[in-house]
Each structure stands twice: as structure tokens, then as C-alpha cells.
Design a protein around this motif. Sequence first.
Motif, PDB file in Angstrom:
ATOM      1  N   TRP A 116       0.808  -1.217   0.000  1.00  0.00           N
ATOM      2  CA  TRP A 116       0.000   0.000   0.000  1.00  0.00           C
ATOM      3  C   TRP A 116       0.846   1.275   0.000  1.00  0.00           C
ATOM      4  N   PRO A 118       3.448   2.539  -1.775  1.00  0.00           N
ATOM      5  CA  PRO A 118       3.605   3.309  -3.009  1.00  0.00           C
ATOM      6  C   PRO A 118       2.276   3.886  -3.512  1.00  0.00           C
ATOM      7  N   ARG A 119       1.192   3.210  -3.237  1.00  0.00           N
ATOM      8  CA  ARG A 119      -0.121   3.703  -3.673  1.00  0.00           C
ATOM      9  C   ARG A 119      -0.541   4.908  -2.828  1.00  0.00           C
ATOM     10  N   ALA A 121       1.464   6.894  -1.394  1.00  0.00           N
ATOM     11  CA  ALA A 121       2.375   7.992  -1.752  1.00  0.00           C
ATOM     12  C   ALA A 121       1.869   8.784  -2.959  1.00  0.00           C
ATOM     13  N   GLN A 122       1.051   8.164  -3.825  1.00  0.00           N
ATOM     14  CA  GLN A 122       0.497   8.872  -4.987  1.00  0.00           C
ATOM     15  C   GLN A 122      -0.538   9.918  -4.564  1.00  0.00           C
ATOM     16  N   GLY A 123      -1.041   9.781  -3.384  1.00  0.00           N
ATOM     17  CA  GLY A 123      -2.046  10.717  -2.891  1.00  0.00           C
ATOM     18  C   GLY A 123      -3.422  10.085  -2.856  1.00  0.00           C
ATOM     19  N   VAL A 126      -5.728  10.274  -6.034  1.00  0.00           N
ATOM     20  CA  VAL A 126      -5.479   9.271  -7.079  1.00  0.00           C
ATOM     21  C   VAL A 126      -6.161   7.959  -6.695  1.00  0.00           C
ATOM     22  N   LEU A 127      -6.062   7.594  -5.425  1.00  0.00           N
ATOM     23  CA  LEU A 127      -6.723   6.367  -4.967  1.00  0.00           C
ATOM     24  C   LEU A 127      -8.244   6.480  -5.138  1.00  0.00           C
ATOM     25  N   HIS A 130      -9.055   6.087  -8.874  1.00  0.00           N
ATOM     26  CA  HIS A 130      -8.928   4.691  -9.318  1.00  0.00           C
ATOM     27  C   HIS A 130     -10.100   3.849  -8.801  1.00  0.00           C
TER      28      HIS A 130
END
Length: 164
Positions: A116, A118-119, A121-123, A126-127, A130
Motif C-alpha cells: 500500500w 507506493p499507492r 504515496a500517490q495521494g 489518485v486512490l 482509481h
Amino acid sequence: MSEEHGSLVNTPKQLIVICVVALVVPVAIALLGSQLLSGSKHIDRTEPKQLVEQRIKPVGELVKLDGAPPPAAPAAGVVAVAAKAKTGEEVYNGACVACHGAGIAGAPKTGDKALWAPRIAQGVNVLYEHAIKGFKGMPAKGGQVALSDDEVKAGVDYQVAKAK
């Protein structure tokens, strides 16, 4: 001892009569049967229109018992049912756990901090995107299209909290 078999049709005229009877009799039976089954219902055109409308009115028509005017109908296109929003845990258990619980199809398992990180970390936006629109093998809204965007976001927040 030879017995000769006789024929019912001896002349062309008899053949024509038998063919006509073979066609007319079944058609006549079908017509008479349909009349018998459908009956000869007579439409009474002298009955007042109001009586007809009262007789065929919908079963669930509003009945006023106290003489008060009926409540106003909701405007067209307005949904009158206000459903309680699901919590993040309810969304997770209803839509997300199927894949994220076991890590199916590349979905990061719930609570696995390494997958989780790196996901996250995208913010979170973004989650959210998606989860709402779908990403790679994950269907939009986890396949539960009846969920609102806010409910999906609550499910994402629930999983992110488990991974921290």
C-alpha cells in the motif's frame, strides 16, 4: 382368397369434396372455439365515464380519511428515497474484501503496508479516482455501481487506515 380393399374415393368429384371438407371443418371448429372462449362481451356504451374510471382506478390510489388535502407529489426527476450512506467498513465488506482481502488479480491485500505504501504515496485523490472509475483489473466502484462516490471514498479511507 384375395380380399380387395375398396377406396373411399372413387371419383375426382369425391376427392374435391373430401379436400374441401378437410379444410373447412378444422377452420370452422377453430373459429367457433375462439368465440366460445372469448365470449361475446358486450360493451355498454351507455355507462357513465365516471363510473368506468372509478371501477378501473389503480388499487394503490391515495385515500383521504380526515378530509385533509393529499400531500404534494415530488417533482419529476426527484428521488424521494434518502438512503443512509454506508460506512467505509460496510463498503469494504460489501465490495472491496472480495479482491483486497485475498490479494486477487494484483489487488494489494488490506493491511499490507509494503504493497500500500507506493499507492498511498500517490495521494488519496489518485486512490479515490482509481476506486471510482476503475483501474487496471479493478472495476469501477469495485463492481458495486450503486455506491455513491462518497461511499467509495469512505471504503478507500478504511483501507488506507488499515495500511498505515
